[in-house]
Design a protein around this motif. Structure first.
Motif, PDB file in Angstrom:
ATOM      1  N   ILE A 154      46.307  58.948  45.920  1.00 25.54           N
ATOM      2  CA  ILE A 154      45.128  59.265  44.703  1.00 25.54           C
ATOM      3  C   ILE A 154      45.509  58.752  43.395  1.00 25.54           C
ATOM      4  CG2 ILE A 154      46.285  61.258  43.803  1.00 25.54           C
ATOM      5  CD1 ILE A 154      43.514  62.871  43.977  1.00 25.54           C
ATOM      6  N   CYS A 155      44.392  58.245  42.854  1.00 28.24           N
ATOM      7  CA  CYS A 155      44.653  57.738  41.582  1.00 28.24           C
ATOM      8  C   CYS A 155      44.693  58.643  40.453  1.00 28.24           C
ATOM      9  CB  CYS A 155      43.192  56.704  40.932  1.00 28.24           C
ATOM     10  SG  CYS A 155      43.070  55.408  42.107  1.00 28.24           S
ATOM     11  N   TYR A 156      45.674  58.293  39.479  1.00 27.05           N
ATOM     12  CA  TYR A 156      45.926  59.620  38.501  1.00 27.05           C
ATOM     13  C   TYR A 156      45.653  58.702  37.178  1.00 27.05           C
ATOM     14  CZ  TYR A 156      48.773  62.488  35.434  1.00 27.05           C
ATOM     15  OH  TYR A 156      49.541  63.214  34.218  1.00 27.05           O
ATOM     16  N   GLY A 157      44.017  58.855  36.758  1.00 30.74           N
ATOM     17  CA  GLY A 157      43.480  58.258  35.491  1.00 30.74           C
ATOM     18  C   GLY A 157      43.829  59.283  34.285  1.00 30.74           C
ATOM     19  N   ILE A 158      44.131  58.964  33.322  1.00 30.23           N
ATOM     20  CA  ILE A 158      44.485  59.681  32.175  1.00 30.23           C
ATOM     21  C   ILE A 158      43.356  59.343  31.032  1.00 30.23           C
ATOM     22  CG2 ILE A 158      46.584  60.093  32.787  1.00 30.23           C
ATOM     23  CD1 ILE A 158      47.520  58.082  30.907  1.00 30.23           C
ATOM     24  N   VAL A 159      42.213  58.708  30.984  1.00 33.49           N
ATOM     25  CA  VAL A 159      41.385  58.651  29.973  1.00 33.49           C
ATOM     26  C   VAL A 159      40.613  59.864  29.756  1.00 33.49           C
ATOM     27  CG1 VAL A 159      39.717  57.036  29.175  1.00 33.49           C
ATOM     28  CG2 VAL A 159      41.304  56.351  30.700  1.00 33.49           C
ATOM     29  N   ALA A 160      41.300  60.768  29.138  1.00 37.32           N
ATOM     30  CA  ALA A 160      40.645  62.174  28.844  1.00 37.32           C
ATOM     31  C   ALA A 160      41.493  62.892  27.992  1.00 37.32           C
ATOM     32  CB  ALA A 160      40.559  63.017  30.185  1.00 37.32           C
ATOM     33  N   ASN A 161      40.950  63.947  27.074  1.00 38.32           N
ATOM     34  CA  ASN A 161      41.661  64.614  26.223  1.00 38.32           C
ATOM     35  C   ASN A 161      41.749  65.810  26.425  1.00 38.32           C
ATOM     36  OD1 ASN A 161      39.379  65.722  25.963  1.00 38.32           O
ATOM     37  ND2 ASN A 161      38.714  64.919  23.913  1.00 38.32           N
ATOM     38  N   ASN A 162      41.645  66.397  27.927  1.00 35.14           N
ATOM     39  CA  ASN A 162      41.986  67.462  28.371  1.00 35.14           C
ATOM     40  C   ASN A 162      42.742  67.838  29.709  1.00 35.14           C
ATOM     41  OD1 ASN A 162      40.231  66.677  30.025  1.00 35.14           O
ATOM     42  ND2 ASN A 162      38.726  68.143  30.054  1.00 35.14           N
ATOM     43  N   VAL A 183      50.674  58.008  44.819  1.00 37.53           N
ATOM     44  CA  VAL A 183      49.998  58.173  43.552  1.00 37.53           C
ATOM     45  C   VAL A 183      50.015  56.547  42.821  1.00 37.53           C
ATOM     46  CG1 VAL A 183      49.774  59.020  41.327  1.00 37.53           C
ATOM     47  CG2 VAL A 183      50.750  60.414  43.019  1.00 37.53           C
ATOM     48  N   ARG A 184      48.581  56.418  42.309  1.00 35.86           N
ATOM     49  CA  ARG A 184      48.589  54.939  41.563  1.00 35.86           C
ATOM     50  C   ARG A 184      48.419  55.609  40.326  1.00 35.86           C
ATOM     51  NH1 ARG A 184      43.327  50.928  41.227  1.00 35.86           N
ATOM     52  NH2 ARG A 184      44.409  49.469  39.794  1.00 35.86           N
ATOM     53  N   LEU A 185      49.396  54.944  39.420  1.00 36.44           N
ATOM     54  CA  LEU A 185      49.149  55.155  38.101  1.00 36.44           C
ATOM     55  C   LEU A 185      48.728  53.871  37.300  1.00 36.44           C
ATOM     56  CD1 LEU A 185      52.825  56.793  37.342  1.00 36.44           C
ATOM     57  CD2 LEU A 185      50.780  57.780  37.252  1.00 36.44           C
ATOM     58  N   PHE A 186      47.821  53.729  36.364  1.00 35.66           N
ATOM     59  CA  PHE A 186      47.276  52.439  36.093  1.00 35.66           C
ATOM     60  C   PHE A 186      48.174  51.832  34.887  1.00 35.66           C
ATOM     61  CE2 PHE A 186      43.721  54.650  37.796  1.00 35.66           C
ATOM     62  CZ  PHE A 186      43.058  53.799  38.417  1.00 35.66           C
ATOM     63  N   MET A 221      52.262  53.328  43.140  1.00 33.62           N
ATOM     64  CA  MET A 221      51.588  52.072  42.615  1.00 33.62           C
ATOM     65  C   MET A 221      51.684  52.194  41.275  1.00 33.62           C
ATOM     66  SD  MET A 221      48.053  50.514  43.251  1.00 33.62           S
ATOM     67  CE  MET A 221      48.235  50.640  45.058  1.00 33.62           C
ATOM     68  N   ILE A 222      52.402  51.043  40.505  1.00 34.03           N
ATOM     69  CA  ILE A 222      52.394  51.266  39.042  1.00 34.03           C
ATOM     70  C   ILE A 222      51.662  50.126  38.380  1.00 34.03           C
ATOM     71  CG2 ILE A 222      53.846  51.165  36.978  1.00 34.03           C
ATOM     72  CD1 ILE A 222      55.774  52.702  38.424  1.00 34.03           C
ATOM     73  N   GLY A 223      50.425  50.235  37.612  1.00 33.24           N
ATOM     74  CA  GLY A 223      49.859  49.157  36.995  1.00 33.24           C
ATOM     75  C   GLY A 223      50.456  48.392  35.851  1.00 33.24           C
ATOM     76  N   VAL A 224      50.497  46.855  36.140  1.00 33.30           N
ATOM     77  CA  VAL A 224      51.030  46.019  34.813  1.00 33.30           C
ATOM     78  C   VAL A 224      49.843  45.730  34.126  1.00 33.30           C
ATOM     79  CG1 VAL A 224      52.002  44.062  34.365  1.00 33.30           C
ATOM     80  CG2 VAL A 224      52.513  45.407  36.389  1.00 33.30           C
ATOM     81  N   PRO A 225      49.528  46.221  32.951  1.00 32.83           N
ATOM     82  CA  PRO A 225      48.442  46.034  32.168  1.00 32.83           C
ATOM     83  C   PRO A 225      47.962  44.551  31.910  1.00 32.83           C
ATOM     84  CG  PRO A 225      50.202  47.529  31.117  1.00 32.83           C
ATOM     85  CD  PRO A 225      50.793  46.902  32.129  1.00 32.83           C
TER      86      PRO A 225
END
Length: 349
Positions: free
Chosen positions: A36-44, A63-66, A84-88
């Motif tokens: 599952i993707c763990y996106g964090i573009v949120a404030n809650n 888990v995929r971390l961007f 899975m870890i993203g390299v920006p």
């Protein structure tokens, strides 16, 4: 005496076959992984430590971390959850143009300082760069090469695989699947990428969204075809397609073969269905789509082009992300509410 000897030989051969069957069984029946993707573009969003507990309680082990965010990485340490870890995108030019020591230092200070390498399955070097973020395009493969040499220097290149996640738009043609072809504008970077993937034993990473194909082209893509419930199968070179997910994955397979790179695995690094904010966006349809994706992976259904080879998938998204731009539906892909309650009854195992 000859009969007894023959019977002993027969029993020995049977024993060998019996043992060999059980040695091979786990590999041949192991389900394709679901993450599952763990996106964090949120404030809650809940604290990362609560997120890890939520994942564990639902049997989610990948888990995929961007991004390599220390606050997100730390709670995963020692949990056994594979990442899975993203390299920006933003750091690709630096990694591509600097000595290998720079890549080693980046890995050690941004990732390995917080989590053991044996919990890292993939590094996704850049996200949807080709065509969408062209400034970084020439830096993708050189950055991957340097990161690979850094992993080799650390003795980790067989543990951690490198790839780069791509939007389906890198295909100039995807229908029918056998006509799958990469956009000719990116061929000068696509071929070196495929060479890297083959040489390193890494997969092609793609983001597949039948939802957007449906809402953008309803005259050509039916809702039933997008949701795995079409009664009208389509034929392509003696293969039968009854859903858009399979057709898209196989279009990538054909595109790779067209460039002379058959055999590279495909990992779907994002796929999902929204529960609101757009046409056909509902919890019912999200359950229908994601439920089928999960079941097919767990049962190693594969695709018509690669039957019996389950597709490793990362579902998007763990939570709704209220800070995302774009279409309203992009904020509503969450499988869980921020209170930890499922938005719909999806079973991961």
């Amino acid at each position: 005496m000859a009969v007894i000897k023959g019977n002993i030989q027969f029993l020995f051969l049977c024993l060998i076959s019996f043992v060999s069957f059980f040695i091979l069984l786990p590999e041949s029946t192991a389900a394709a992984p679901i993450g599952i993707c763990y996106g964090i573009v949120a404030n809650n969003l809940p604290p990362p430590s609560d997120v890890v507990n939520l994942l564990k309680s639902n049997g989610i082990s990948r888990v995929r971390l961007f991004n390599a965010d220390p606050e997100a990485l730390k709670p995963f340490s020692g949990t056994g959850i594979q990442l899975m870890i993203g390299v920006p995108n933003e750091i690709l030019p630096s990694l591509a143009s600097s000595p290998i020591t720079t890549s080693v230092e980046w890995l050690q200070s941004n990732i390995f300082a917080y989590i053991s390498p044996n919990q890292i399955r993939y590094l996704a070097v850049g996200n949807e760069v080709f065509l969408k973020d062209p400034f970084y395009t020439p830096h993708v493969v050189p950055a991957m090469e340097n990161l690979r040499q850094a992993l080799q220097a650390l003795g980790l290149d067989e543990i951690i695989k490198l790839s780069s996640s791509h939007a389906a738009s890198i295909l100039s043609n995807s229908y029918p699947p056998s006509a799958g072809a990469f956009d000719p504008n990116i061929r000068p970077v696509m071929v070196p990428l495929l060479q890297f993937l083959r040489d390193s034993g890494s997969p092609l990473m793609v983001n597949v969204y039948p939802y957007f194909s449906y809402v953008n082209n309803p005259q050509y893509v039916s809702l039933d075809y997008a949701l795995f419930r079409s009664q009208d199968a389509e034929r392509d070179q003696n293969l039968v397609y009854d859903n858009l997910f399979d057709a898209t994955v196989d279009a990538f397979v054909h595109a790779m073969e067209r460039e002379g790179f058959g055999g590279i695995p495909v990992v779907v690094t994002e796929t999902g269905w929204p529960t609101g904010g757009g046409a056909a966006a509902s919890a019912e349809n999200a359950l229908a789509y994601n439920g089928n994706v999960v079941r097919r992976a767990l049962n190693n259904v594969g695709t018509p082009k690669r039957p019996g080879v389950g597709v490793e998938v990362f579902l998007f998204d763990l939570f709704d992300e209220n800070g995302k731009g774009g279409e309203e539906s992009e904020k509503h892909f969450g499988i869980f509410g921020v209170n930890g309650v499922k938005a719909y009854d999806l079973n991961f195992n």
